[in-house]
Design a protein around this motif. Structure first.
Motif, PDB file in Angstrom:
ATOM      1  N   PHE A  47      38.097   2.000   6.103  1.00  0.00           N
ATOM      2  CA  PHE A  47      37.259   3.075   5.554  1.00  0.00           C
ATOM      3  C   PHE A  47      35.920   3.108   6.301  1.00  0.00           C
ATOM      4  O   PHE A  47      35.477   4.176   6.763  1.00  0.00           O
ATOM      5  N   ILE A  51      34.308   6.137   8.674  1.00  0.00           N
ATOM      6  CA  ILE A  51      32.989   6.736   8.406  1.00  0.00           C
ATOM      7  C   ILE A  51      32.128   6.694   9.674  1.00  0.00           C
ATOM      8  O   ILE A  51      31.533   7.713  10.069  1.00  0.00           O
ATOM      9  N   LEU A  57      31.774  11.979  15.447  1.00  0.00           N
ATOM     10  CA  LEU A  57      32.531  13.208  15.727  1.00  0.00           C
ATOM     11  C   LEU A  57      31.756  14.434  15.257  1.00  0.00           C
ATOM     12  O   LEU A  57      31.798  15.505  15.867  1.00  0.00           O
ATOM     13  N   THR A  70      37.351  20.227  19.808  1.00  0.00           N
ATOM     14  CA  THR A  70      38.173  19.009  19.775  1.00  0.00           C
ATOM     15  C   THR A  70      38.645  18.660  21.185  1.00  0.00           C
ATOM     16  O   THR A  70      38.629  17.491  21.592  1.00  0.00           O
ATOM     17  N   HIS A  87      39.664   7.504  15.040  1.00  0.00           N
ATOM     18  CA  HIS A  87      39.308   8.057  13.718  1.00  0.00           C
ATOM     19  C   HIS A  87      40.605   8.448  12.995  1.00  0.00           C
ATOM     20  O   HIS A  87      40.809   8.117  11.833  1.00  0.00           O
ATOM     21  N   ALA A 132      41.320  13.234   1.650  1.00  0.00           N
ATOM     22  CA  ALA A 132      40.353  13.247   2.768  1.00  0.00           C
ATOM     23  C   ALA A 132      41.105  13.362   4.088  1.00  0.00           C
ATOM     24  O   ALA A 132      40.687  14.105   4.989  1.00  0.00           O
ATOM     25  N   SER A 133      42.218  12.643   4.199  1.00  0.00           N
ATOM     26  CA  SER A 133      42.980  12.675   5.451  1.00  0.00           C
ATOM     27  C   SER A 133      43.585  14.059   5.669  1.00  0.00           C
ATOM     28  O   SER A 133      43.635  14.553   6.800  1.00  0.00           O
ATOM     29  N   LEU A 139      41.211  20.000  10.190  1.00  0.00           N
ATOM     30  CA  LEU A 139      39.998  20.412  10.914  1.00  0.00           C
ATOM     31  C   LEU A 139      40.241  20.737  12.377  1.00  0.00           C
ATOM     32  O   LEU A 139      39.455  21.440  13.004  1.00  0.00           O
ATOM     33  N   VAL A 140      41.348  20.186  12.921  1.00  0.00           N
ATOM     34  CA  VAL A 140      41.569  20.286  14.367  1.00  0.00           C
ATOM     35  C   VAL A 140      41.919  21.708  14.803  1.00  0.00           C
ATOM     36  O   VAL A 140      41.710  22.082  15.943  1.00  0.00           O
ATOM     37  N   LEU A 195      35.543  21.207   6.450  1.00  0.00           N
ATOM     38  CA  LEU A 195      34.664  20.080   6.792  1.00  0.00           C
ATOM     39  C   LEU A 195      33.887  19.647   5.551  1.00  0.00           C
ATOM     40  O   LEU A 195      33.716  18.453   5.291  1.00  0.00           O
ATOM     41  N   VAL A 202      35.151  12.078   1.185  1.00  0.00           N
ATOM     42  CA  VAL A 202      34.719  10.772   1.694  1.00  0.00           C
ATOM     43  C   VAL A 202      33.591  10.231   0.812  1.00  0.00           C
ATOM     44  O   VAL A 202      33.563   9.045   0.476  1.00  0.00           O
ATOM     45  N   PRO A 284      48.709  10.850  18.875  1.00  0.00           N
ATOM     46  CA  PRO A 284      47.277  11.023  18.594  1.00  0.00           C
ATOM     47  C   PRO A 284      46.698  12.329  19.146  1.00  0.00           C
ATOM     48  O   PRO A 284      45.662  12.790  18.665  1.00  0.00           O
TER      49      PRO A 284
HETATM   50  C1  HEM Z   1      31.364  10.388   6.793  1.00  0.00           C
HETATM   51  C2  HEM Z   1      32.625  10.282   7.079  1.00  0.00           C
HETATM   52  C3  HEM Z   1      33.428  11.219   7.949  1.00  0.00           C
HETATM   53  C4  HEM Z   1      33.031  12.256   8.745  1.00  0.00           C
HETATM   54  C5  HEM Z   1      31.639  12.773   8.979  1.00  0.00           C
HETATM   55  C6  HEM Z   1      34.227  12.804   9.351  1.00  0.00           C
HETATM   56  C7  HEM Z   1      34.251  13.857  10.233  1.00  0.00           C
HETATM   57  C8  HEM Z   1      35.358  14.349  10.871  1.00  0.00           C
HETATM   58  C9  HEM Z   1      35.359  15.390  11.847  1.00  0.00           C
HETATM   59  C10 HEM Z   1      34.123  16.137  12.355  1.00  0.00           C
HETATM   60  C11 HEM Z   1      36.639  15.578  12.239  1.00  0.00           C
HETATM   61  C12 HEM Z   1      37.139  16.628  13.238  1.00  0.00           C
HETATM   62  C13 HEM Z   1      37.341  16.047  14.574  1.00  0.00           C
HETATM   63  C14 HEM Z   1      37.874  17.085  15.516  1.00  0.00           C
HETATM   64  O1  HEM Z   1      38.936  17.669  15.276  1.00  0.00           O
HETATM   65  O2  HEM Z   1      37.257  17.313  16.558  1.00  0.00           O
HETATM   66  C15 HEM Z   1      37.461  14.662  11.500  1.00  0.00           C
HETATM   67  C16 HEM Z   1      38.825  14.561  11.637  1.00  0.00           C
HETATM   68  C17 HEM Z   1      39.592  13.758  10.842  1.00  0.00           C
HETATM   69  N1  HEM Z   1      39.155  12.908   9.827  1.00  0.00           N
HETATM   70 FE1  HEM Z   1      37.237  12.503   9.383  1.00  0.00          FE
HETATM   71  N2  HEM Z   1      35.305  12.108   8.916  1.00  0.00           N
HETATM   72  C18 HEM Z   1      34.864  11.120   8.048  1.00  0.00           C
HETATM   73  C19 HEM Z   1      35.630  10.202   7.365  1.00  0.00           C
HETATM   74  C20 HEM Z   1      37.002  10.249   7.313  1.00  0.00           C
HETATM   75  C21 HEM Z   1      37.820   9.432   6.446  1.00  0.00           C
HETATM   76  C22 HEM Z   1      37.302   8.404   5.444  1.00  0.00           C
HETATM   77  C23 HEM Z   1      39.124   9.763   6.697  1.00  0.00           C
HETATM   78  C24 HEM Z   1      40.375   9.238   6.070  1.00  0.00           C
HETATM   79  C25 HEM Z   1      40.482   8.627   4.982  1.00  0.00           C
HETATM   80  C26 HEM Z   1      39.127  10.781   7.724  1.00  0.00           C
HETATM   81  C27 HEM Z   1      40.259  11.379   8.249  1.00  0.00           C
HETATM   82  C28 HEM Z   1      40.264  12.287   9.274  1.00  0.00           C
HETATM   83  C29 HEM Z   1      41.453  12.754   9.956  1.00  0.00           C
HETATM   84  C30 HEM Z   1      42.894  12.342   9.652  1.00  0.00           C
HETATM   85  C31 HEM Z   1      41.031  13.658  10.956  1.00  0.00           C
HETATM   86  C32 HEM Z   1      41.905  14.404  11.975  1.00  0.00           C
HETATM   87  C33 HEM Z   1      41.728  13.738  13.319  1.00  0.00           C
HETATM   88  C34 HEM Z   1      42.722  14.220  14.346  1.00  0.00           C
HETATM   89  O3  HEM Z   1      43.654  14.956  14.018  1.00  0.00           O
HETATM   90  O4  HEM Z   1      42.624  13.788  15.521  1.00  0.00           O
HETATM   91  N3  HEM Z   1      37.825  11.056   8.072  1.00  0.00           N
HETATM   92  N4  HEM Z   1      36.657  13.909  10.666  1.00  0.00           N
END
Ligand code: HEM
Ligand code: HEM
Length: 563
Positions: A47, A51, A57, A70, A87, A132-133, A139-140, A195, A202, A284
């Motif tokens: 976790f 974060i 990111l 992305t 991530h 969250a996941s 988001l992608v 987002l 989270v 990935p």
């Molecule tokens: C403060 C905490 C977090 C922030 C600011 C954050 C932010 C982001 C951002 C900006 C993206 C988009 C990335 C992109 O596509 O360019 C992303 C993707 C993602 N996040 Fe987070 N995230 C956080 C925590 C988490 C947590 C705790 C989880 C899971 C439990 C998570 C799971 C994911 C997943 C699965 C993706 C997709 C990534 C991919 O497909 O390559 N994130 N996150």
């Protein structure tokens, strides 16, 4: 009165000022320095990792240009591919570990009084992690993510519940189709919303985790069954006094756990990123952009952690019509509520798993179903399944597990063996419930995949057989020692002379690991930092963290484990 000043270093002074020596963090008996008691810490480490990487990111992600930004992260931001892939896998590993932590806590009876609230909050944490996941995954703006939004949208609206459309609007704003719009404002309306939810989830996870962890501090970890076989199972204040204080032993052990978890999170996706032709659910790299010509050829798949649900919606009711959205949601909600209320539904006051037969049957079947439905959903996506197929696939595990659980002899009263801090003997368990679970899951998954391979002898089905086969052999080998060899469940092991040789080996092991990690650290600076090739550096860093984690484990063994 003059207090005699003890000579101490800067670090000691800082720790003293911080009050770490007296911090009310729980004291731990020797036998708990075992990974089974630290699975929650591993979930928490994943976790924390997501974060940290998520915040980085956030610096580069642009909701109005979700897919392009992305791609920029992967191709142009220094170590961007490492950040994004780890991530993603940080969240995957967090989900896997949360499941393992949950089943472990079931088999150990850790959900029983006085830890009912920990179980309840745990189930909520699992649901929030999946949520969250899901939002992160969408988001992608690749075809899979947008597809996942559409499926979620249709499932909710399809329930016909009053207000479902409003809820969907609240969750997804203008909806998945906005990802295809040529207007950046419309696209950002969707991805800003996603987002927002991603970060809200989270935040909620963080708050709930603090509560979950605070409860752990309150009651300590559940003692081994041989120490406290009945509820309520906890050590009294007097017993606690004899255990190891949090500082420094727990800190050292925790540090090694965190480094090992982060090492795996970094190594696995960066390795996978360099393998061609990976199945889309574990790749990935993002899939093609939603709405692009290449997207047409991509088969719709949800993220792997929702594959079980994907198969469930393929089920036909006995009258031949597809299962309705309202029934699917109802099944999910009822299942989740039952899981959450487990501590109140299971009235037994014994922590021995063999004395909780009914729920052991249900929970083991649940574990097998989760794996089975996910594999089935992956291999036969979207194929409608009549009742006969459902019985054929889901019936045998239910019956076989039921027979094994009910025929398994109930634990006889064993002599209590004291394993507190003052005890220098090492207690060795020959078999644990987790091994039995692994054996069952391994064999069943292998058997089902083999059967599928015989029916559809494709390359991918053959490839899946290899790791599953190895896993089944490993898991069965562990159990067969006990079953065939008639070994006792626990024994007091190791003479002091052997341990001392081991300690010598551990000592040189630490040095060797540090030398290797230094070489790898040097190598890292020679590797490219931008573009997909930065994944080599990601792998390298993963191995370095793993080696450090193992070195600290050896240090812990060297310094703290008594001979
Ligand atoms: C403060 C905490 C977090 C922030 C600011 C954050 C932010 C982001 C951002 C900006 C993206 C988009 C990335 C992109 O596509 O360019 C992303 C993707 C993602 N996040 Fe987070 N995230 C956080 C925590 C988490 C947590 C705790 C989880 C899971 C439990 C998570 C799971 C994911 C997943 C699965 C993706 C997709 C990534 C991919 O497909 O390559 N994130 N996150
Ligand atoms: C995001 C997910 C989760 C995190 C970060 C987390 C974290 C933790 C931590 C740090 C502990 C302290 C002991 C240890 O390290 O194992 C713990 C204990 C515990 N957790 Fe979780 N947990 C999560 C999910 C769950 C789930 C899904 C369940 C069950 C449904 C659960 C039930 C428990 C119980 C019953 C204990 C007490 C264990 C004992 O007394 O031996 N947790 N959790």
């Amino acid at each position: 009165m003059l207090v005699e000043e003890k000579k101490s270093g800067i670090i000691d002074s800082i720790l003293e000022r911080l009050g770490i020596n007296e911090a009310p963090l729980f004291r731990t008996p020797d036998y708990m320095y075992n990974i089974s008691y630290w699975l929650g810490a591993m979930v928490a480490a994943s976790f924390a990792y997501t974060i940290i990487t998520g915040l980085f990111l956030l610096l580069y992600y642009q909701p109005a240009f979700a897919y392009q930004s992305t791609q920029t992260i992967i191709n142009s931001v220094p170590y961007g591919s490492v950040l994004l892939f780890s991530h993603l896998y940080g969240s995957y590993i967090m989900i896997l570990l949360a499941y393992i932590h949950m089943f472990r806590n079931f088999y150990k009876g850790a959900y029983k009084k006085p830890r009912e609230l920990q179980w309840v909050t745990g189930v909520l944490l699992l649901a929030l992690t999946l949520g969250a996941s899901f939002f992160g995954y969408s988001l992608v703006s690749d075809v899979l993510g947008v597809n996942a939004i559409d499926i979620g949208d249709q499932l909710l609206v399809g329930t016909g519940i009053p207000g479902a459309t409003a809820i969907v609007g609240w969750l997804f704003g203008p909806g998945g189709s906005a990802a295809l719009s040529s207007n950046p404002l419309v696209r950002s309306e969707l991805f800003d919303r996603l987002l927002g939810w991603h970060i809200i989830m989270v935040f909620l996870l963080g708050v709930l985790f603090l509560f979950h962890f605070m409860l752990s501090e309150r009651y300590g970890m559940t003692p081994a069954t041989r120490e406290k076989p009945k509820v309520p199972s906890y050590y009294t204040k007097e017993e606690q006094e004899k255990f190891n204080p949090w500082w420094p032993r727990n800190f050292v052990y925790m540090l090694s756990i965190v480094l090992i978890t982060w090492g795996i999170i970094l190594f696995v996706p960066n390795l996978l990123a360099n393998i061609n032709g990976l199945p889309i659910v574990i790749n990935p790299y993002p899939a093609p952009q939603a709405g692009s010509p290449q997207a047409v050829s991509v088969q719709p798949y949800p993220p792997w952690f929702f594959l079980f649900l994907f198969k469930l919606v393929d089920f036909l009711l006995p009258n031949g019509i597809p299962i309705t959205p309202i029934l699917t949601i109802a099944l999910l909600v009822v299942g989740l509520v039952i899981l959450m209320l487990l501590p109140f539904l299971d009235p037994s006051d014994s922590l021995y798993v063999t004395r909780r037969k009914f729920w052991t049957w249900i929970m083991t079947t649940l574990a097998v179903y989760l794996v089975e439905l996910s594999v089935w959903g992956y291999l036969e996506p979207g194929v409608p399944e009549p009742t006969s197929a459902q019985i054929e696939f889901l019936g045998p595990p239910l019956v076989i597990i039921g027979i094994i659980v009910y025929l398994w002899p109930t634990e006889r009263k064993t002599k209590t063996v004291s394993t507190t801090a003052t005890d220098s003997r090492v207690i060795k368990m020959n078999i644990t419930p987790m091994e039995i679970l692994l054996g069952a899951v391994g064999t069943l998954s292998f058997a089902a995949t083999l059967f599928n391979f015989i029916q559809f002898p494709t390359l991918i089905n053959g490839i899946i057989l290899v790791p599953l086969g190895l896993f089944a052999i490993y898991a069965l080998r562990r159990i067969s020692f006990y079953v065939l060899g008639g070994k006792p469940v626990a024994s007091v092991g190791n003479t002091s002379s052997r341990i001392s040789l081991r300690k010598k080996i551990a000592f040189f092991g630490i040095i060797a690991l540090f030398v290797v990690s230094l070489v790898l650290l040097g190598l890292m600076w020679t590797l490219p930092s931008v573009g997909p090739q930065a994944t080599y550096a990601g792998m390298d860093l993963g191995v370095i963290l793993l080696l450090w984690g193992v070195a600290i484990q050896l240090y812990h063994y060297e310094i703290f484990v008594k001979e």
